[in-house]
Design a protein around this motif. Sequence first.
Motif, PDB file in Angstrom:
ATOM      1  N   TYR A  65      38.853  43.249  28.202  1.00 55.62           N
ATOM      2  CA  TYR A  65      38.940  44.472  29.038  1.00 55.62           C
ATOM      3  C   TYR A  65      39.614  43.860  31.004  1.00 55.62           C
ATOM      4  O   TYR A  65      40.048  42.907  30.675  1.00 55.62           O
ATOM      5  N   VAL A  66      40.343  45.413  31.313  1.00 53.55           N
ATOM      6  CA  VAL A  66      40.567  45.047  32.500  1.00 53.55           C
ATOM      7  C   VAL A  66      40.023  44.865  33.944  1.00 53.55           C
ATOM      8  O   VAL A  66      39.513  44.030  34.701  1.00 53.55           O
ATOM      9  N   ILE A  67      39.249  45.784  33.977  1.00 53.02           N
ATOM     10  CA  ILE A  67      37.911  46.161  35.378  1.00 53.02           C
ATOM     11  C   ILE A  67      37.291  44.900  35.506  1.00 53.02           C
ATOM     12  O   ILE A  67      36.250  44.668  34.196  1.00 53.02           O
ATOM     13  N   PRO A  68      37.593  43.358  35.840  1.00 54.04           N
ATOM     14  CA  PRO A  68      36.140  42.741  36.498  1.00 54.04           C
ATOM     15  C   PRO A  68      35.005  43.488  36.519  1.00 54.04           C
ATOM     16  O   PRO A  68      34.346  43.872  36.385  1.00 54.04           O
ATOM     17  N   LYS A  69      33.669  41.760  35.657  1.00 56.83           N
ATOM     18  CA  LYS A  69      32.003  42.543  36.132  1.00 56.83           C
ATOM     19  C   LYS A  69      31.869  42.348  37.138  1.00 56.83           C
ATOM     20  O   LYS A  69      30.761  42.753  37.774  1.00 56.83           O
ATOM     21  N   GLU A  70      32.406  40.990  37.130  1.00 52.70           N
ATOM     22  CA  GLU A  70      31.925  39.789  38.834  1.00 52.70           C
ATOM     23  C   GLU A  70      33.827  39.643  39.412  1.00 52.70           C
ATOM     24  O   GLU A  70      34.717  39.943  39.305  1.00 52.70           O
ATOM     25  N   TRP A  71      33.456  39.975  40.771  1.00 53.87           N
ATOM     26  CA  TRP A  71      34.094  40.292  41.740  1.00 53.87           C
ATOM     27  C   TRP A  71      34.411  38.718  42.733  1.00 53.87           C
ATOM     28  O   TRP A  71      33.072  38.803  42.963  1.00 53.87           O
ATOM     29  N   GLY A  72      35.457  38.794  43.246  1.00 50.28           N
ATOM     30  CA  GLY A  72      35.162  37.004  43.773  1.00 50.28           C
ATOM     31  C   GLY A  72      36.650  36.718  44.089  1.00 50.28           C
ATOM     32  O   GLY A  72      37.833  36.981  43.127  1.00 50.28           O
ATOM     33  N   PHE A  73      36.763  35.578  44.989  1.00 54.07           N
ATOM     34  CA  PHE A  73      37.716  34.905  45.221  1.00 54.07           C
ATOM     35  C   PHE A  73      37.925  33.493  44.949  1.00 54.07           C
ATOM     36  O   PHE A  73      38.429  32.600  45.452  1.00 54.07           O
ATOM     37  N   ASP A  74      37.027  33.321  43.479  1.00 48.60           N
ATOM     38  CA  ASP A  74      36.754  32.011  43.332  1.00 48.60           C
ATOM     39  C   ASP A  74      38.751  31.460  42.511  1.00 48.60           C
ATOM     40  O   ASP A  74      38.244  30.136  42.358  1.00 48.60           O
ATOM     41  N   ASN A  75      39.063  32.684  42.007  1.00 46.81           N
ATOM     42  CA  ASN A  75      40.160  31.841  40.888  1.00 46.81           C
ATOM     43  C   ASN A  75      41.058  31.250  42.036  1.00 46.81           C
ATOM     44  O   ASN A  75      41.935  30.333  41.917  1.00 46.81           O
ATOM     45  N   TYR A  76      41.023  31.373  43.548  1.00 38.93           N
ATOM     46  CA  TYR A  76      42.374  31.214  44.042  1.00 38.93           C
ATOM     47  C   TYR A  76      42.330  30.029  44.761  1.00 38.93           C
ATOM     48  O   TYR A  76      42.681  29.615  45.261  1.00 38.93           O
ATOM     49  N   ILE A  77      40.439  30.206  45.089  1.00 41.02           N
ATOM     50  CA  ILE A  77      39.974  28.685  46.016  1.00 41.02           C
ATOM     51  C   ILE A  77      39.746  27.748  45.315  1.00 41.02           C
ATOM     52  O   ILE A  77      40.584  26.640  44.797  1.00 41.02           O
ATOM     53  N   ALA A  78      39.758  28.226  43.617  1.00 43.35           N
ATOM     54  CA  ALA A  78      39.947  26.660  42.390  1.00 43.35           C
ATOM     55  C   ALA A  78      41.525  26.620  42.327  1.00 43.35           C
ATOM     56  O   ALA A  78      41.689  25.205  41.985  1.00 43.35           O
ATOM     57  N   LEU A  79      42.365  27.194  42.771  1.00 43.94           N
ATOM     58  CA  LEU A  79      43.735  26.578  42.994  1.00 43.94           C
ATOM     59  C   LEU A  79      44.067  25.452  43.403  1.00 43.94           C
ATOM     60  O   LEU A  79      45.095  24.960  43.282  1.00 43.94           O
ATOM     61  N   PHE A  80      43.503  25.022  44.835  1.00 47.50           N
ATOM     62  CA  PHE A  80      43.577  24.071  45.686  1.00 47.50           C
ATOM     63  C   PHE A  80      42.581  22.773  45.346  1.00 47.50           C
ATOM     64  O   PHE A  80      43.296  21.392  45.493  1.00 47.50           O
ATOM     65  N   ASP A  81      42.677  23.047  44.341  1.00 46.79           N
ATOM     66  CA  ASP A  81      41.831  22.081  43.216  1.00 46.79           C
ATOM     67  C   ASP A  81      42.659  21.392  42.694  1.00 46.79           C
ATOM     68  O   ASP A  81      42.264  20.144  41.611  1.00 46.79           O
ATOM     69  N   THR A  82      43.942  22.345  42.061  1.00 51.42           N
ATOM     70  CA  THR A  82      45.161  21.868  40.940  1.00 51.42           C
ATOM     71  C   THR A  82      46.107  21.266  41.860  1.00 51.42           C
ATOM     72  O   THR A  82      45.903  21.282  43.127  1.00 51.42           O
ATOM     73  N   ASP A  83      47.284  20.928  41.111  1.00 53.33           N
ATOM     74  CA  ASP A  83      48.578  20.894  41.550  1.00 53.33           C
ATOM     75  C   ASP A  83      49.655  21.707  41.977  1.00 53.33           C
ATOM     76  O   ASP A  83      50.785  22.200  42.864  1.00 53.33           O
ATOM     77  N   PHE A  84      48.206  22.838  42.386  1.00 53.85           N
ATOM     78  CA  PHE A  84      49.679  24.335  42.653  1.00 53.85           C
ATOM     79  C   PHE A  84      50.034  24.741  43.771  1.00 53.85           C
ATOM     80  O   PHE A  84      51.269  25.013  44.261  1.00 53.85           O
TER      81      PHE A  84
END
Length: 298
Positions: A65-84
């Motif tokens: 499915y396309v429309i998320p069931k739970e919204w948030g900025f977790d993925n953007y925050i998690a990027l700072f724990d990687t080499d991104f």
Amino acid sequence: MKKKKTQLPELPPKAKQHMGMKARNAISNTLIHILLIVITIIWLVPFVCIILQSFRCESSYMVGYVIPKEWGFDNYIALFDTDFPKWYLNTFITAVITALLQTVIVLCMSYTLSRFRFKGRKLLMRFMLILGMFPGMLTMIILYRVLKDIGMTEANAVPGLILVYIASSGMGYYVSKGFFDTIPKSLDEAARIDGATRLQILTKVILPLAKPIVIYTILTAFMAPWGDFVFARYVSMNVSSGMNVAVGLFSWLNKDMIDGRYTMFCAAGVLVALPVALLFIFLQKYYVEGVTGGAVKG
């Protein structure tokens, strides 16, 4: 007594033809706009899906499915724990330095070929035109060998990439020279009479009038290293500290990582596309003027 029916005056043939042409133009314009709207929707659907998936928090893997069931900025925050962040910084430094140096070189070369007449000028222009027809892939092996010999590969790939990007930038003079040719040479002559040097003529007379082509050159010089993948991957040799965002995000696409980082991958894609999209939105006017103005005369 019966009243006579008043007959409206018949339109002349030219008026009928004019009304028919207006009707045909209105119908054709409507169909073209409908087609463009459909194409735009088809083109935007993948981008909208990526943006929506980047805000999905209930799971990190691919879903149906396309429309998320739970919204948030977790993925953007998690990027700072990687080499991104390191990849993003590498790409930003490479793109900014390349854009500045390449713009200076291209504008100086374009001004020289547009205003000066010297022996071998046409031969030089033809030589650069023919040389530019060869694909850059042909030089990858020798370029890597040279960069490796001077220590500009793997972890030190960023200065190596900058060196390669600006080395042949002078050959991209075509559009800028065409724009400079449209500026009257009488301005140069008037400035020379007033005692201005060639550098002052370029910086204080020509460049203020050539703002569209300057911005066009900066944009094109910025975009090339920002989206480069093939040569950047070849030079970094899978060393994370030397990767740019394209190479780094590609390493997430293997089967072991994509299931756990799909939504983070979408969030990273949004952040990568954001600077270029904003630049085009705010500078689109100058970009179009630079392309059309530089294509007038070669």
